[in-house]
Design an enzyme around this catalytic site. Structure first.
Site, mmCIF file in Angstrom:
data_model
loop_
_atom_site.group_PDB
_atom_site.id
_atom_site.type_symbol
_atom_site.label_atom_id
_atom_site.label_comp_id
_atom_site.label_asym_id
_atom_site.label_seq_id
_atom_site.Cartn_x
_atom_site.Cartn_y
_atom_site.Cartn_z
ATOM 1 N N LEU A 17 0.811 -1.231 0.000
ATOM 2 C CA LEU A 17 0.000 0.000 0.000
ATOM 3 C C LEU A 17 0.839 1.274 0.000
ATOM 4 O O LEU A 17 0.443 2.290 -0.563
ATOM 5 C CB LEU A 17 -0.908 0.024 1.238
ATOM 6 C CG LEU A 17 -2.064 -0.958 1.244
ATOM 7 C CD1 LEU A 17 -2.699 -1.035 2.632
ATOM 8 C CD2 LEU A 17 -3.112 -0.562 0.218
ATOM 9 N N GLY A 18 1.973 1.197 0.661
ATOM 10 C CA GLY A 18 2.789 2.411 0.719
ATOM 11 C C GLY A 18 3.838 2.269 1.799
ATOM 12 O O GLY A 18 3.856 1.287 2.538
ATOM 13 N N GLY B 49 6.411 4.515 4.744
ATOM 14 C CA GLY B 49 6.815 5.745 5.420
ATOM 15 C C GLY B 49 8.290 5.640 5.735
ATOM 16 O O GLY B 49 9.017 4.852 5.127
ATOM 17 N N GLY B 50 8.751 6.442 6.708
ATOM 18 C CA GLY B 50 10.152 6.415 7.052
ATOM 19 C C GLY B 50 10.499 5.174 7.857
ATOM 20 O O GLY B 50 11.655 4.757 7.940
ATOM 21 N N ALA C 176 7.955 2.300 8.354
ATOM 22 C CA ALA C 176 7.147 1.094 8.128
ATOM 23 C C ALA C 176 6.738 0.966 6.670
ATOM 24 O O ALA C 176 6.735 1.941 5.921
ATOM 25 C CB ALA C 176 5.888 1.165 8.987
ATOM 26 N N ARG C 177 6.399 -0.278 6.299
ATOM 27 C CA ARG C 177 5.746 -0.505 5.015
ATOM 28 C C ARG C 177 4.358 -1.021 5.313
ATOM 29 O O ARG C 177 4.132 -1.665 6.334
ATOM 30 C CB ARG C 177 6.522 -1.537 4.198
ATOM 31 C CG ARG C 177 7.741 -0.918 3.577
ATOM 32 C CD ARG C 177 8.439 -1.845 2.628
ATOM 33 N NE ARG C 177 9.480 -1.104 1.920
ATOM 34 C CZ ARG C 177 10.526 -1.661 1.362
ATOM 35 N NH1 ARG C 177 10.683 -2.973 1.393
ATOM 36 N NH2 ARG C 177 11.418 -0.931 0.744
ATOM 37 N N CYS C 178 3.474 -0.738 4.391
ATOM 38 C CA CYS C 178 2.096 -1.094 4.657
ATOM 39 C C CYS C 178 1.566 -2.022 3.562
ATOM 40 O O CYS C 178 1.791 -1.761 2.372
ATOM 41 C CB CYS C 178 1.307 0.210 4.687
ATOM 42 S SG CYS C 178 -0.073 0.141 5.772
ATOM 43 N N LYS D 234 0.384 -2.275 8.958
ATOM 44 C CA LYS D 234 1.589 -1.462 9.031
ATOM 45 C C LYS D 234 2.684 -2.379 9.562
ATOM 46 O O LYS D 234 2.562 -2.926 10.659
ATOM 47 C CB LYS D 234 1.332 -0.277 9.955
ATOM 48 C CG LYS D 234 2.459 0.690 10.035
ATOM 49 C CD LYS D 234 2.019 1.983 10.690
ATOM 50 C CE LYS D 234 3.255 2.786 11.066
ATOM 51 N NZ LYS D 234 2.923 4.106 11.536
ATOM 52 N N ASP E 238 2.820 14.981 14.331
ATOM 53 C CA ASP E 238 3.295 14.739 12.963
ATOM 54 C C ASP E 238 2.129 14.858 11.987
ATOM 55 O O ASP E 238 2.025 14.084 11.028
ATOM 56 C CB ASP E 238 3.952 13.351 12.878
ATOM 57 C CG ASP E 238 4.883 13.237 11.664
ATOM 58 O OD1 ASP E 238 5.258 14.285 11.097
ATOM 59 O OD2 ASP E 238 5.226 12.103 11.285
HETATM 60 P P1 ADP Z 1 5.543 5.591 9.088
HETATM 61 O O1 ADP Z 1 5.323 5.408 10.548
HETATM 62 O O2 ADP Z 1 6.666 4.814 8.572
HETATM 63 O O3 ADP Z 1 5.572 7.029 8.666
HETATM 64 P P2 ADP Z 1 2.817 5.439 8.068
HETATM 65 O O4 ADP Z 1 1.895 5.191 9.187
HETATM 66 O O5 ADP Z 1 2.872 6.830 7.561
HETATM 67 O O6 ADP Z 1 4.279 4.929 8.408
HETATM 68 O O7 ADP Z 1 2.438 4.460 6.893
HETATM 69 C C1 ADP Z 1 3.280 4.315 5.748
HETATM 70 C C2 ADP Z 1 2.439 4.309 4.496
HETATM 71 O O8 ADP Z 1 1.549 3.207 4.506
HETATM 72 C C3 ADP Z 1 1.551 5.514 4.329
HETATM 73 O O9 ADP Z 1 2.212 6.577 3.734
HETATM 74 C C4 ADP Z 1 0.455 4.946 3.426
HETATM 75 O O10 ADP Z 1 0.859 4.945 2.083
HETATM 76 C C5 ADP Z 1 0.314 3.543 3.919
HETATM 77 N N1 ADP Z 1 -0.737 3.406 4.944
HETATM 78 C C6 ADP Z 1 -0.615 3.645 6.276
HETATM 79 N N2 ADP Z 1 -1.767 3.402 6.938
HETATM 80 C C7 ADP Z 1 -2.655 2.999 5.998
HETATM 81 C C8 ADP Z 1 -4.031 2.598 6.037
HETATM 82 N N3 ADP Z 1 -4.721 2.559 7.188
HETATM 83 N N4 ADP Z 1 -4.632 2.246 4.878
HETATM 84 C C9 ADP Z 1 -3.946 2.279 3.714
HETATM 85 N N5 ADP Z 1 -2.665 2.653 3.618
HETATM 86 C C10 ADP Z 1 -2.007 3.016 4.729
#
Ligand code: ADP
Length: 646
Positions: free
Chosen positions: A70-71, A73-74, A76-78, A92, A186
Site C-alpha cells: 500500500l505504501g 513511510g520512514g 514502516a511498510r504497509c 503497518k 506529525d
Molecule cells: P511511518 O510510521 O513509517 O511514517 P505510516 O503510518 O505513515 O508509516 O504508513 C506508511 C504508508 O503506509 C503511508 O504513507 C500509506 O501509504 C500507507 N498506509 C498507512 N496506513 C494505511 C491505512 N490505514 N490504509 C492504507 N494505507 C495506509
C-alpha cells in the site's frame, strides 16, 4: 506458500519486541515522506522491512492473507491483509531489524499503546497487533483512497468548500486527541487518509505523545520540516504542547489552498529560518478568500498562545462559506463542480452535520436564565434561589439549570435585553476581534455590498472610581445607573429612575444571577453594599465630570471587568461592548460585535459610525481623533488578548 506462526503481542509495557543491534538509530526527526522536499537523502528504516509471508497466522489461530503493497513511510511498510471472512485491513509492518535499541522499542510500543486507546470517526481505527520473527504488524482499518498528499499531487490545489469539509473532519479528530491530552506532533497531508466513503482519517501515531497534564510540555525536536512549529525549533528552551498540532493545521490549510506548504524551500535550514520568522505570503496568482487568509494567519501565529485552540477554529468566518455535504470521489481526480454555489442554508446544514459526524457538539446559543424577584416568592431572595444556584454550591449542581440544558429561558418582567452569560460574552469578544480583522482585511472595497450596522450611541461608562484596594470599582453609566463591581466579583447596580437595585451574583465561568430589590427596603444582608454604592454615587456626583450626555436606559448593562494599562482603561460591558478611555481623554467604544465604533471627544460629544467607514477614511468625520488608526489597532490587540485569554 509460506506460513509463519506469530505471537500475539502481550501487554505492550512488557515489551515483547525483539530488538536487534547493528541498525541505524532513529533520529527524533522522521524524514522520508515524499511531500517533504526538505529531507536529506538517507536510507529509510522502512527499507529493512521485507515483504511479509503470504499468510500470517497469529498464535490464537487467526490467518491473515497478505495482499498488495500500500505504501511506505520512514519507518514502516504497509500491506493489505485479508482475514478469513474476507475483510481487508492495512497492516503497518515494521521490521524488527529496525528496532535496534530500547529507545526505538519504547517508541514503537508507545505508538501502539496510544493508537490502540483511540476510537474516533476521523482516526484510522486500530484493529490488532502481532509479531513474527521478522516483523511487527499493526493491523489497521484500511484507507484505500490514499492520503491528502496524493490528492494534492493530482489536483495541485483544492477548492475552499472542499478544504472546509476536510478541516472540520481534521479538527474533530484533533479535538478528540487533545481532549485526551494526546498531541499528534506529525500532522501532515501524508498522514491523513481517505476511507472508502471518502471520510478523512488521521493515522501514524509514531510521534504522538500523551501529556501527563494539560500544562506540561514536551522538549524533543520532532516532526517533518515543512510542518514543524516554531516553538519546536526552540527545543529545550521553550518546549511545546498542543499548539504544534494547530500550527500543522495552518500548514495543511495553506498547502491545500495554495498548492505547496508556506515555508517550502530546497534547504531545510532555510525552511527553519522562515518558520522562525513565520515568513510566508499569499501568492497573488493563487487568490484565496480573505476569511481563509485570516484563519491561516491566526493558525500560523508565532506565539503558540495566539493560535486559536481546537475549539475555536470552527468559529471562524471562513466556515460560513459554501459547505458541501461530503467529499465525493471525483475530488481524487479533478475539481468537483458547483461547490461554490451551495446555498447559505444548505451550507449551514452541511456544516452542522459534518461537525456532528466528527464528534463536535456545539450547544445552541440560547439566552441565559434570569432569576427574577417574581420567581422567588420571598423577602429573602438568596435563601430562595433554586438550590442549584445558591452561592457556594458546586459547579456541577449549577449546571442543573444551565441555560443550554433548559428548554426555554425563564424571563419574567425583567428588562428583556439582559443577557450576560460568560459563554455568550466570550463568543462576542471573539467575534468582535474577528470582525475588526475582517474589516481591516477587506481593504474597504466591499462597502457597497456590506451589511452596515445601525449606529445609535451605546451605553457608556461616564464616570468611574477605582477603589479596588478597599471595596471595588464604581462607575456611573450615561443612563445614570450606578454600579459597583465589588472585589468579590458581584455587582450592585442602582437604577437611577426607580427605587430598585439589582444584585448581580457572579458565578465563575457561568455568568450572573440577578436579584431585584427595593432600595428603600433592602434585605438586611445587602445594606452594607448599598451604603457603599451610595457613598460612591455621592463622590462621583460632586467630584467628577461626565464623559457623555445623559441617555435613556436602552438596556440593563453593567461592567463585566476592566483592564488598566499605562495608555488606557478598557471596560468590557455585559452587552458585549468594549469601551477604551485613552489617556489623551479621547474615548472609543466598539459595539455591534465590532461593526460599529463610537468616539467621545474630551468635550463630551459622542458620534457612532460603521467601523468600516472610519477605517476607510482614517478618522472620524466631524472630530479629528489623534492617532485614530493607531488607537483602533491598540483596541484590536487588547480585544484579541481577551479573546485568546492571555
Ligand atoms: P511511518 O510510521 O513509517 O511514517 P505510516 O503510518 O505513515 O508509516 O504508513 C506508511 C504508508 O503506509 C503511508 O504513507 C500509506 O501509504 C500507507 N498506509 C498507512 N496506513 C494505511 C491505512 N490505514 N490504509 C492504507 N494505507 C495506509
Amino acid at each position: 506458500m509460506s506460513t509463519v506462526r506469530t505471537q500475539p503481542l502481550q501487554p505492550l509495557n512488557n515489551g515483547q519486541l525483539n530488538a536487534r543491534t547493528n541498525v541505524t538509530p532513529i533520529k527524533p526527526t522522521r524524514k522520508g515522506k515524499e511531500e517533504d522536499k526538505g529531507k536529506k537523502k538517507k536510507e529509510k528504516l522502512s527499507a529493512l522491512c521485507k515483504t511479509p509471508p503470504s499468510i500470517v497466522r497469529t498464535r490464537n489461530g487467526r490467518d491473515y492473507r497478505r495482499g498488495t503493497f500500500l505504501g511506505e513511510g520512514g519507518f514502516a511498510r504497509c500491506f493489505q491483509m485479508k482475514d478469513s471472512s474476507g475483510r481487508i485491513y492495512a497492516a503497518k509492518t515494521v521490521a524488527k531489524a529496525s528496532i535496534k535499541n530500547e529507545k526505538t522499542k519504547t517508541k514503537l510500543l508507545s505508538e501502539i499503546k496510544i493508537h490502540k486507546s483511540l476510537k474516533h470517526a476521523n482516526i484510522v481505527n486500530f484493529v490488532d497487533c502481532f509479531e513474527d520473527d521478522i516483523n511487527v504488524y499493526i493491523l489497521l482499518e484500511i484507507c484505500p483512497n490514499q492520503s491528502l498528499m496524493e490528492l494534492l499531487k493530482v489536483r495541485k490545489r483544492v477548492t475552499e468548500p472542499e478544504a472546509r469539509f476536510f478541516l472540520v473532519q481534521i479538527v474533530g479528530a484533533i479535538q478528540y486527541l487533545h481532549s485526551r491530552r494526546v498531541i499528534h506532533r506529525d500532522l501532515k497531508l501524508g498522514n491523513i487518509f481517505f476511507d472508502p466513503e471518502m471520510n478523512l482519517k488521521i493515522g501514524d501515531f509514531g510521534l504522538a505523545s500523551v501529556l501527563p497534564s494539560t500544562d506540561s510540555r514536551k522538549y524533543t525536536i520532532c516532526g517533518t520540516p515543512n510542518y514543524i512549529a516554531p516553538e519546536v525549533l526552540g527545543g529545550k528552551n521553550t518546549g511545546h504542547s498542543f499548539e504544534v498540532d494547530i500550527w500543522a493545521i495552518g500548514i495543511m490549510m495553506y498547502a491545500l489552498l495554495i498548492g505547496k506548504p508556506p515555508f517550502q524551500a530546497k534547504d531545510v535550514q532555510v525552511i527553519y529560518e522562515r518558520i522562525k520568522k513565520s515568513d510566508y505570503s499569499f501568492p497573488p496568482d493563487k487568490p484565496i478568500s480573505d476569511e481563509a487568509k485570516i484563519l491561516i494567519n491566526d493558525l500560523l501565529s508565532l506565539n503558540p498562545l495566539h493560535r486559536p485552540n481546537v475549539n475555536e477554529i470552527l468559529n471562524y468566518d471562513w466556515f460560513k462559506g459554501s459547505f458541501p455535504d461530503k467529499t465525493h470521489e471525483i475530488s481524487l481526480s479533478g475539481t468537483p463542480e458547483g461547490l461554490e454555489n451551495i446555498s447559505k442554508a444548505q451550507s449551514a446544514i452541511n456544516f452542522t452535520n459534518t461537525k456532528v459526524s466528527a464528534g463536535i457538539y456545539t450547544p445552541r446559543n440560547k439566552n441565559p436564565v434570569e432569576i427574577l424577584r417574581s420567581d422567588l416568592h420571598s423577602e429573602q431572595p438568596r435563601a430562595m434561589l433554586p438550590k442549584s444556584l445558591s452561592p457556594g454550591d458546586t459547579r456541577s449542581k449549577y449546571q442543573e439549570v444551565d441555560p443550554y440544558q433548559l428548554g426555554r429561558p425563564r424571563r419574567v418582567n425583567f428588562n428583556s435585553s439582559f443577557s450576560a452569560s460568560i459563554k455568550y460574552l466570550n463568543q462576542v469578544c471573539f467575534e468582535t476581534y474577528q470582525n475588526i480583522r475582517k474589516l481591516e482585511y477587506s481593504k474597504y472595497d466591499r462597502i457597497d455590498t456590506m451589511e452596515l450596522p445601525s449606529c445609535e450611541n451605546p451605553t457608556l461608562i461616564s464616570k468611574w472610581v477605582d477603589y479596588s484596594n478597599k471595596y471595588g470599582f464604581s462607575y456611573q453609566l450615561n443612563n445614570n445607573d450606578i454600579g459597583v463591581l465589588f472585589n468579590d466579583e458581584n455587582t450592585f447596580l442602582k437604577l437611577h429612575d426607580s427605587d430598585r437595585f439589582l444584585e448581580l451574583i457572579y458565578q465563575e465561568n457561568e455568568g450572573w444571577t440577578c436579584i431585584e430589590n427595593s432600595a428603600s427596603h433592602p434585605p438586611s444582608q445587602a445594606r452594607r453594599q448599598l451604603e457603599i454604592v451610595d457613598f460612591f454615587a455621592k463622590y462621583m456626583n460632586s467630584n467628577l465630570s461626565k464623559v457623555s450626555e445623559n441617555e435613556d436606559r436602552k438596556e440593563t448593562v453593567f461592567l463585566r471587568r476592566y483592564t488598566r494599562t499605562a495608555d488606557y482603561i478598557m471596560f468590557e460591558m455585559t452587552n458585549g461592548n468594549f469601551q477604551f478611555n485613552f489617556k489623551d481623554h479621547h474615548k472609543i467604544c466598539i459595539s455591534k460585535n465590532g461593526l460599529a465604533i463610537t468616539h467621545v471627544s474630551p468635550n463630551r460629544i459622542a458620534q457612532t459610525h460603521p467601523l468600516i467607514f472610519i477605517l476607510k477614511q482614517g478618522n472620524f468625520p466631524s472630530t479629528e481623533v489623534p492617532d485614530c488608526l493607531e488607537k483602533i489597532h491598540t483596541i484590536k490587540d487588547a480585544i484579541k488578548r481577551k479573546a485568546f485569554k492571555e
